[in-house]
Structure formats: C-alpha cells, structure tokens
Design a protein around this motif. Structure first.
Motif, PDB file in Angstrom:
ATOM      1  N   MET A   1       0.854  -1.174   0.000  1.00 22.15           N
ATOM      2  CA  MET A   1       0.000   0.000   0.000  1.00 22.15           C
ATOM      3  C   MET A   1       0.901   1.238   0.000  1.00 22.15           C
ATOM      4  O   MET A   1       1.878   1.306   0.726  1.00 22.15           O
ATOM      5  N   LYS A   2       0.543   2.207  -0.817  1.00 26.63           N
ATOM      6  CA  LYS A   2       1.313   3.437  -0.894  1.00 26.63           C
ATOM      7  C   LYS A   2       1.259   4.200   0.417  1.00 26.63           C
ATOM      8  O   LYS A   2       0.286   4.134   1.148  1.00 26.63           O
ATOM      9  N   ARG A   3       2.316   4.938   0.698  1.00 30.33           N
ATOM     10  CA  ARG A   3       2.339   5.834   1.856  1.00 30.33           C
ATOM     11  C   ARG A   3       1.525   7.070   1.506  1.00 30.33           C
ATOM     12  O   ARG A   3       1.979   7.929   0.762  1.00 30.33           O
ATOM     13  N   THR A   4       0.326   7.130   2.013  1.00 31.90           N
ATOM     14  CA  THR A   4      -0.551   8.265   1.746  1.00 31.90           C
ATOM     15  C   THR A   4      -1.037   8.838   3.060  1.00 31.90           C
ATOM     16  O   THR A   4      -1.024   8.161   4.084  1.00 31.90           O
ATOM     17  N   SER A   5      -1.461  10.083   3.009  1.00 30.89           N
ATOM     18  CA  SER A   5      -2.026  10.706   4.204  1.00 30.89           C
ATOM     19  C   SER A   5      -3.360  11.349   3.835  1.00 30.89           C
ATOM     20  O   SER A   5      -3.681  11.508   2.651  1.00 30.89           O
ATOM     21  N   VAL A   6      -4.087  11.747   4.863  1.00 28.14           N
ATOM     22  CA  VAL A   6      -5.368  12.408   4.611  1.00 28.14           C
ATOM     23  C   VAL A   6      -5.167  13.721   3.856  1.00 28.14           C
ATOM     24  O   VAL A   6      -6.088  14.222   3.224  1.00 28.14           O
ATOM     25  N   TYR A   7      -3.943  14.269   3.890  1.00 24.73           N
ATOM     26  CA  TYR A   7      -3.674  15.516   3.179  1.00 24.73           C
ATOM     27  C   TYR A   7      -3.468  15.301   1.678  1.00 24.73           C
ATOM     28  O   TYR A   7      -3.392  16.261   0.916  1.00 24.73           O
ATOM     29  N   ASP A   8      -3.406  14.025   1.245  1.00 19.69           N
ATOM     30  CA  ASP A   8      -3.392  13.708  -0.186  1.00 19.69           C
ATOM     31  C   ASP A   8      -4.806  13.669  -0.749  1.00 19.69           C
ATOM     32  O   ASP A   8      -4.991  13.559  -1.963  1.00 19.69           O
ATOM     33  N   CYS A   9      -5.797  13.721   0.122  1.00 17.18           N
ATOM     34  CA  CYS A   9      -7.208  13.739  -0.266  1.00 17.18           C
ATOM     35  C   CYS A   9      -7.668  15.191  -0.299  1.00 17.18           C
ATOM     36  O   CYS A   9      -7.231  15.990   0.526  1.00 17.18           O
ATOM     37  N   GLY A  78      -4.401   6.596   9.776  1.00 16.44           N
ATOM     38  CA  GLY A  78      -3.729   5.865  10.833  1.00 16.44           C
ATOM     39  C   GLY A  78      -3.058   6.779  11.840  1.00 16.44           C
ATOM     40  O   GLY A  78      -2.656   6.336  12.911  1.00 16.44           O
ATOM     41  N   ARG A  79      -2.941   8.049  11.495  1.00 15.24           N
ATOM     42  CA  ARG A  79      -2.329   9.031  12.395  1.00 15.24           C
ATOM     43  C   ARG A  79      -3.195  10.274  12.538  1.00 15.24           C
ATOM     44  O   ARG A  79      -3.323  10.831  13.615  1.00 15.24           O
ATOM     45  N   VAL A  80      -3.766  10.729  11.424  1.00 14.50           N
ATOM     46  CA  VAL A  80      -4.537  11.972  11.386  1.00 14.50           C
ATOM     47  C   VAL A  80      -5.920  11.674  10.821  1.00 14.50           C
ATOM     48  O   VAL A  80      -6.062  10.857   9.907  1.00 14.50           O
ATOM     49  N   GLY A  98      -5.224   3.735   0.556  1.00 15.81           N
ATOM     50  CA  GLY A  98      -4.581   3.695   1.859  1.00 15.81           C
ATOM     51  C   GLY A  98      -5.192   4.615   2.883  1.00 15.81           C
ATOM     52  O   GLY A  98      -4.525   4.975   3.857  1.00 15.81           O
ATOM     53  N   ILE A  99      -6.446   4.988   2.705  1.00 14.17           N
ATOM     54  CA  ILE A  99      -7.133   5.878   3.631  1.00 14.17           C
ATOM     55  C   ILE A  99      -8.407   5.186   4.125  1.00 14.17           C
ATOM     56  O   ILE A  99      -9.223   4.727   3.322  1.00 14.17           O
ATOM     57  N   TRP A 100      -8.561   5.116   5.433  1.00 14.95           N
ATOM     58  CA  TRP A 100      -9.780   4.573   6.038  1.00 14.95           C
ATOM     59  C   TRP A 100     -10.864   5.629   5.920  1.00 14.95           C
ATOM     60  O   TRP A 100     -10.614   6.812   6.129  1.00 14.95           O
ATOM     61  N   ARG A 101     -12.080   5.229   5.564  1.00 16.75           N
ATOM     62  CA  ARG A 101     -13.170   6.196   5.422  1.00 16.75           C
ATOM     63  C   ARG A 101     -14.445   5.685   6.050  1.00 16.75           C
ATOM     64  O   ARG A 101     -14.743   4.488   6.002  1.00 16.75           O
ATOM     65  N   TYR A 129      -9.937  -2.376  11.190  1.00 17.47           N
ATOM     66  CA  TYR A 129      -9.157  -1.165  11.440  1.00 17.47           C
ATOM     67  C   TYR A 129      -7.763  -1.486  11.981  1.00 17.47           C
ATOM     68  O   TYR A 129      -6.783  -0.834  11.601  1.00 17.47           O
ATOM     69  N   GLN A 130      -7.651  -2.483  12.848  1.00 15.81           N
ATOM     70  CA  GLN A 130      -6.326  -2.840  13.382  1.00 15.81           C
ATOM     71  C   GLN A 130      -5.420  -3.344  12.263  1.00 15.81           C
ATOM     72  O   GLN A 130      -4.231  -3.022  12.230  1.00 15.81           O
ATOM     73  N   GLU A 131      -5.967  -4.160  11.374  1.00 13.26           N
ATOM     74  CA  GLU A 131      -5.186  -4.634  10.229  1.00 13.26           C
ATOM     75  C   GLU A 131      -4.751  -3.448   9.367  1.00 13.26           C
ATOM     76  O   GLU A 131      -3.604  -3.384   8.906  1.00 13.26           O
ATOM     77  N   PHE A 132      -5.647  -2.510   9.158  1.00 14.88           N
ATOM     78  CA  PHE A 132      -5.324  -1.300   8.402  1.00 14.88           C
ATOM     79  C   PHE A 132      -4.141  -0.575   9.036  1.00 14.88           C
ATOM     80  O   PHE A 132      -3.183  -0.208   8.360  1.00 14.88           O
ATOM     81  N   ARG A 133      -4.185  -0.373  10.351  1.00 16.62           N
ATOM     82  CA  ARG A 133      -3.096   0.328  11.050  1.00 16.62           C
ATOM     83  C   ARG A 133      -1.774  -0.432  10.919  1.00 16.62           C
ATOM     84  O   ARG A 133      -0.729   0.176  10.737  1.00 16.62           O
ATOM     85  N   GLU A 134      -1.831  -1.754  10.980  1.00 12.64           N
ATOM     86  CA  GLU A 134      -0.624  -2.547  10.839  1.00 12.64           C
ATOM     87  C   GLU A 134      -0.031  -2.426   9.435  1.00 12.64           C
ATOM     88  O   GLU A 134       1.178  -2.290   9.277  1.00 12.64           O
ATOM     89  N   VAL A 135      -0.904  -2.454   8.434  1.00 19.60           N
ATOM     90  CA  VAL A 135      -0.432  -2.307   7.046  1.00 19.60           C
ATOM     91  C   VAL A 135       0.143  -0.917   6.828  1.00 19.60           C
ATOM     92  O   VAL A 135       1.191  -0.753   6.209  1.00 19.60           O
ATOM     93  N   LYS A 136      -0.523   0.117   7.336  1.00 15.92           N
ATOM     94  CA  LYS A 136      -0.063   1.493   7.159  1.00 15.92           C
ATOM     95  C   LYS A 136       1.263   1.757   7.866  1.00 15.92           C
ATOM     96  O   LYS A 136       2.113   2.476   7.360  1.00 15.92           O
ATOM     97  N   ASN A 137       1.416   1.204   9.064  1.00 15.13           N
ATOM     98  CA  ASN A 137       2.603   1.506   9.862  1.00 15.13           C
ATOM     99  C   ASN A 137       3.704   0.460   9.717  1.00 15.13           C
ATOM    100  O   ASN A 137       4.755   0.605  10.328  1.00 15.13           O
ATOM    101  N   GLY A 138       3.431  -0.603   8.932  1.00 14.16           N
ATOM    102  CA  GLY A 138       4.397  -1.696   8.804  1.00 14.16           C
ATOM    103  C   GLY A 138       5.413  -1.486   7.807  1.00 14.16           C
ATOM    104  O   GLY A 138       6.335  -1.008   7.501  1.00 14.16           O
TER     105      GLY A 138
END
Length: 138
Positions: A1-9, A78-80, A98-101, A129-138
C-alpha cells in the motif's frame, strides 16, 4: 500500500454550467478526475443514524459526490483524521488509496455518487481497522 495521508485527499470543484432551466456538471476521465473511471455506484435510502464505509482500499482511488442532500466523510490515515461535509453536487471528495473512510450523518433523501478507478475487487478492501493500522505503519 502506498504511503498516503489524509492531506493527499482533497475537495475538487467540478465544472458547474448554469442555465435558467437547470444546472449541469460534467465529469470526464483523466481530466476532471485524475483517474479513469471504471466503476460508478451510488448510496441512497441510508437510514438515519447509520454509517457506511468503514474500510480502506489498497489501490482504489474514488471521487465521492453528494448528488443530493448531504453527509459527512471522515478520513483516517492511521495518524490523522479529517472530516468533510459533502453537500454540493458540483464538488467531490477525492480519496486516494490507503485511507480509512466512514460516511455518516446522511440527510433525508441524500444520494452519494461514487466514481471509482477500478472494478470491484474484494482483495482491495481492508475491513479491520487494526489490520489497516498494521499495514499502514508496517
């Protein structure tokens, strides 16, 4: 998964062509939206108090539009977290992979139009959600 943030949305202003007999908004592949639309669907008749979404995508880009009514979209990387109110049919929320919605607060008669970059693929979804956080931060 790409490193993305909510600021890319971001909110995208769509062309609104006003005419005395009504308005029209046009969305074109790779021009209005930065991807080719491969799938279109819409959510409607969402009961009061219900939430939709509650997942992330590994590769899918989406543009969400309040075709009618209003609703809120909360994005989480996963952070913001950022929350957007969608209530104008000539604006869309671009969501990158890569963004939870989650979608909440649907007004009566609201319609959420979704333009997606890929066809449905169950392997692209992360529902835990926990799996999402692990993928994002892994």
């Amino acid at each position: 998964m790409k490193r993305t943030s909510v600021y890319d949305c971001s909110m995208i202003e769509l062309d609104k062509h006003h005419h005395e007999s009504g308005n029209i908004t046009v969305v074109e592949n790779n021009e209005t939206v930065p991807f080719a639309v491969k799938r279109i669907y819409y959510l409607y008749d969402v009961p009061g108090g219900e939430s939709r979404g509650g997942h992330a995508h590994k590769a899918l880009h989406q543009l969400l539009i309040a075709a009618s009514g209003s609703f809120t979209v909360t994005l989480d990387d996963g952070r913001v977290r950022r929350t957007f109110l969608l209530n104008r049919p000539y604006q869309g929320l671009l969501i990158v992979p890569g963004i939870w919605r989650t979608l909440d607060d649907f007004s009566s008669g609201s319609v959420c139009l979704v333009l997606a970059s890929h066809r449905y693929d169950p392997e692209d979804y992360i529902y835990d959600y926990q799996e999402f956080r692990e993928v994002k931060n892994g």
